[in-house]
Design a protein around this motif. Sequence first.
Motif, mmCIF file in Angstrom:
data_model
loop_
_atom_site.group_PDB
_atom_site.id
_atom_site.type_symbol
_atom_site.label_atom_id
_atom_site.label_comp_id
_atom_site.label_asym_id
_atom_site.label_seq_id
_atom_site.Cartn_x
_atom_site.Cartn_y
_atom_site.Cartn_z
ATOM 1 N N VAL A 65 0.896 -0.855 -0.061
ATOM 2 C CA VAL A 65 0.065 0.113 -0.081
ATOM 3 C C VAL A 65 0.841 0.961 0.082
ATOM 4 O O VAL A 65 0.448 2.421 -0.364
ATOM 5 N N TRP A 66 1.969 1.198 0.572
ATOM 6 C CA TRP A 66 2.971 2.239 0.336
ATOM 7 C C TRP A 66 3.192 2.753 -0.951
ATOM 8 O O TRP A 66 3.444 4.056 -1.224
ATOM 9 N N LEU A 116 2.477 7.251 -4.439
ATOM 10 C CA LEU A 116 2.061 8.124 -5.666
ATOM 11 C C LEU A 116 1.022 9.029 -5.664
ATOM 12 O O LEU A 116 1.091 9.892 -6.307
ATOM 13 N N GLU A 117 0.155 8.952 -4.612
ATOM 14 C CA GLU A 117 -0.801 9.704 -4.299
ATOM 15 C C GLU A 117 -0.513 11.062 -3.901
ATOM 16 O O GLU A 117 -0.908 12.009 -4.011
ATOM 17 N N CYS A 118 0.375 10.915 -2.928
ATOM 18 C CA CYS A 118 1.171 12.081 -2.379
ATOM 19 C C CYS A 118 1.632 12.900 -3.473
ATOM 20 O O CYS A 118 2.019 14.018 -3.176
ATOM 21 N N PHE A 119 2.624 11.858 -4.640
ATOM 22 C CA PHE A 119 3.126 12.791 -5.402
ATOM 23 C C PHE A 119 2.309 13.641 -6.410
ATOM 24 O O PHE A 119 2.441 14.701 -6.822
ATOM 25 N N TRP A 145 -7.901 -2.618 5.347
ATOM 26 C CA TRP A 145 -6.710 -3.315 4.704
ATOM 27 C C TRP A 145 -5.493 -3.856 5.690
ATOM 28 O O TRP A 145 -5.114 -4.936 5.463
ATOM 29 N N ALA A 146 -5.126 -2.927 6.645
ATOM 30 C CA ALA A 146 -4.175 -3.416 7.644
ATOM 31 C C ALA A 146 -4.617 -4.710 8.366
ATOM 32 O O ALA A 146 -4.043 -5.731 8.507
#
Length: 248
Positions: free
Chosen positions: A59-60, A65-68, A211-212
């Motif tokens: 998930v990281w 990607l979303e933070c970018f 998810w975790a």
Amino acid sequence: MLSLYLSSDGFRAITVLLLAIGQAVMSQWPDWRKWPETIASRSARQSTPAVPIDWAFAVWGLIFLECFGFGIWQLLPGQLDDPLLRSIGWLAAGVFALNIAWEYYVPRRDIDWGSVAIIVAALAVLLTIVWRIEAAEPHNAATFWLVAAPFQLFSGWISAATFVNLSSTLRFSGVAIGTGRSVALIAAAALLGSVIAAKTGALIYGGAIAWALFGIVVANRGRVPNSRVAIAAGLLAPAVPLAALLGS
């Protein structure tokens, strides 16, 4: 155009983007530079029943990607003076910097109380960001997917990761982390997540915690001594997204 990026808003936006990239780079830096220890090796050594299966940490990639994507969006000329982005911009820079610090600290030192302090600080900043974003509703589609969604996903995962980090730190400190303590930590993560999800209606946040918890179910499936951990995580996994639906 250049003058826009020489302003305080421009400096903030550039800083946010560079730190968003930096956290993705730092996550791989120990492997690239062949450090004696990496996040993965430290985590494996201090693993407990409250740690999700390895592939759940993929998930990281989506978080980075979303933070970018957020970093690019907030850097666009039309977004520099957006009130919401001004409100959360330096907080975003702060949480990216804290994540870089955690990624550097763990390979160098271990998953200890220093790592707990960093991740708790990151969680506090992330939840502040989520709160400010939710308070600024309604959002258009671009604001939701490029601003709200990245921080919901990030904060949801870190909400769970804080308790995972704590379990490994307790083991590092010599505390036995068996079934009972693992279930207590999982329940605490689900409780925290449910309260925040209900208050904000942040469904992606709830999904990240689920998810975790699913990753913990799979990690403990078939292990008879840890069957209660798998059952507890499986029962609690739907609770956080449900809290978000009821609170939205």
